[in-house]
Design an enzyme around this catalytic site. Structure first.
Site, PDB file in Angstrom:
ATOM      1  N   HIS A 269       0.705  -1.487  -0.150  1.00  0.00           N
ATOM      2  CA  HIS A 269       0.168   0.008  -0.198  1.00  0.00           C
ATOM      3  C   HIS A 269       0.740   1.441  -0.263  1.00  0.00           C
ATOM      4  CE1 HIS A 269      -3.397  -2.329   0.650  1.00  0.00           C
ATOM      5  NE2 HIS A 269      -3.022  -3.133   1.885  1.00  0.00           N
ATOM      6  N   ASP A 320      -4.592  -8.200  -2.982  1.00  0.00           N
ATOM      7  CA  ASP A 320      -5.253  -8.158  -2.042  1.00  0.00           C
ATOM      8  C   ASP A 320      -6.896  -9.056  -1.872  1.00  0.00           C
ATOM      9  OD1 ASP A 320      -5.245  -7.577   0.910  1.00  0.00           O
ATOM     10  OD2 ASP A 320      -5.002  -5.009   0.521  1.00  0.00           O
TER      11      ASP A 320
HETATM   12 ZN   LIG Z   1      -3.164  -7.281   2.101  1.00  0.00          ZN
END
Ligand SMILES: [Zn+2]
Length: 447
Positions: A269, A320
């Site tokens: 991220h 994810d």
């Molecule tokens: Zn994750």
């Protein structure tokens, strides 16, 4: 020709810099042994791959069980933190058997989407309440077996998860994730064995889930094995605020101070960073795994991927939470998010986005020898059709642009993993009914 050697003729091939028509690839022992250009017709006996063939795609960040949340979490409003409560309720119901069935189906969905290797960020280690299974790695082994069943490679990023927040013991749900201490985490991980289709890597769940004093233990474990080390980094501003309050520094600074950053480390991220954080991550060669479809789904924000790359951080991509599993969508979303943010176009070329989805993604998972169509590389091939309603029209030499900006996972016709044809003509060769397997596996986890 030995039993394991074969020849593929690629109607069009993306060779890292451009698309070339008529490329023949010889494969033996799971690797590319020769690449012949300027072969306008398929040699006798060659397997013909019509469309555009790319190196296999790498999904650098996955939590397989989140697939059970698809659509369910789209009802109502909230934030990352309310989404997390629903996610925990599914985690509570997983067993090694149900997890294996779900992950097998999810990894088969990935193969159908052209993915040849997955980085599984795995933290559901123990039975509910935290009691270890008879085999303390029963859950990790279930994932490894699932990847083998689905015909893809896995890097099991075994995740250290010890606390609910800074100075807070794990809550009820999180007891299954915790080994108590990083030392105990390391002992358990050391029992996992690498195999031909398996790499064992490490992960720090986040700065909230591993106390600062234990970060170095995880970093050392990975360093001794030259293994990939991943960490969720600054996904949420609340995490940044709590870290500053507890330690007087940002999560990136805290990780750097405890030896977690470096060229074998990937921050997942990397969304809410200061300029100093960007310099620290880039300067240390730490990678960045962007997960744009999840980041937008969870209302996380848009991370500074372009600035991170300029600072020296290699980029990879992950699906994810599996809101969708489509690496083309991840790749274009990274560029299109940046366009919305800056109101200018062309931050990455299609080729640069494909490199994030292929070679740099595999490297982030410890497969340095995958993700290119070159002699010596692992024979991973992903073929995208150029004659679907989405992809018909553009000149074939614009195949990279077509794949990244117009194709979807549904346009993948063939997936070859280490020389084995796992998806042929859009059908999985090892898991006969992938939608059925997904439906059954998700149903088994419903409350
Ligand atoms: Zn994750």
């Amino acid at each position: 020709m030995t039993a394991t050697s074969r020849t593929y003729w690629l109607e069009h091939a993306w060779l890292g810099t451009h698309v070339e028509p008529g490329v023949t690839v010889d494969v033996a022992g799971g690797r590319i042994t020769a690449v012949h250009r300027e072969t306008p017709a398929p040699p006798p006996g060659a397997e013909i791959l019509r469309g555009l063939t790319l190196p296999g795609l790498a999904n650098a960040h996955s939590h397989a069980f989140h697939r059970a949340l698809r659509a369910t979490v789209q009802v109502g409003s909230g934030t990352f933190w309310t989404w997390r409560e629903v996610m925990y309720s599914v985690a509570d119901r997983l067993t090694p058997e149900t997890y294996h069935r779900l992950a097998r189906a999810v990894y088969a969905e990935m193969a159908l989407a052209g993915i040849t290797a997955v980085g599984e960020f795995h933290y559901v280690h123990h039975a509910p309440g935290g009691t270890p299974y008879a085999d303390p790695n029963a859950m990790g082994e279930a994932l490894i077996e699932a990847a083998a069943d689905a015909g893809i490679r896995i890097t099991l990023l075994d995740t250290c998860y010890l606390s609910a927040g800074f100075g807070r013991r794990p809550d009820g749900h999180q007891l299954r994730f915790s080994d108590g201490t990083a030392e105990h985490w390391a002992e358990r991980c050391s029992l996992l064995k690498e195999r031909d289709h398996v790499r064992i890597g490490a992960a720090v769940h986040s700065v909230r889930a591993v106390p600062a004093g234990q970060l170095a233990t995880v970093a050392r474990w990975a360093e001794q094995r030259r293994a990939p080390l991943h960490v969720h980094l600054s996904e949420q501003t609340a995490e940044n605020d709590a870290c500053r309050q507890a330690h007087g520094r940002t999560p990136a600074r805290l990780l750097a101070d405890h030896g977690v950053l470096g060229p074998r480390t990937t921050g997942v991220h990397n969304t809410h960073l200061t300029d100093a954080d960007i310099a620290l991550i880039g300067g240390s060669g730490t990678g960045t795994c962007m997960c744009p479809t999840t980041e937008r789904d969870l209302a996380d924000g848009i991370g500074p991927a372009a600035a991170l790359q300029r600072a020296g951080s290699p980029l990879s991509l992950g699906s994810d939470s599996h809101a969708v599993i489509d690496l083309f969508e991840e790749a274009r979303a990274m560029e299109l998010d940046e366009r919305l943010r800056t109101r200018t176009r062309g931050h990455w070329t299609a080729g640069a986005l494909l490199r994030a989805a292929t070679a740099d993604g595999h490297a982030a998972l410890g497969w340095d020898d995958a993700g290119t169509l070159e002699t010596g590389a692992r024979a991973d091939l992903t073929t995208v059709v150029l004659d679907s309603v989405r992809t018909a029209g553009p000149l074939p030499r614009l195949g990279a642009e077509t794949a990244v900006f117009a194709a979807t996972a549904a346009d993948v016709r063939h997936t070859v993993v280490a020389g084995r044809h796992v998806v042929r003509d859009g059908a999985h060769t090892l898991v006969p009914d992938v939608p059925g397997a997904l439906a059954k596996a998700v149903e088994a986890l419903r409350a």
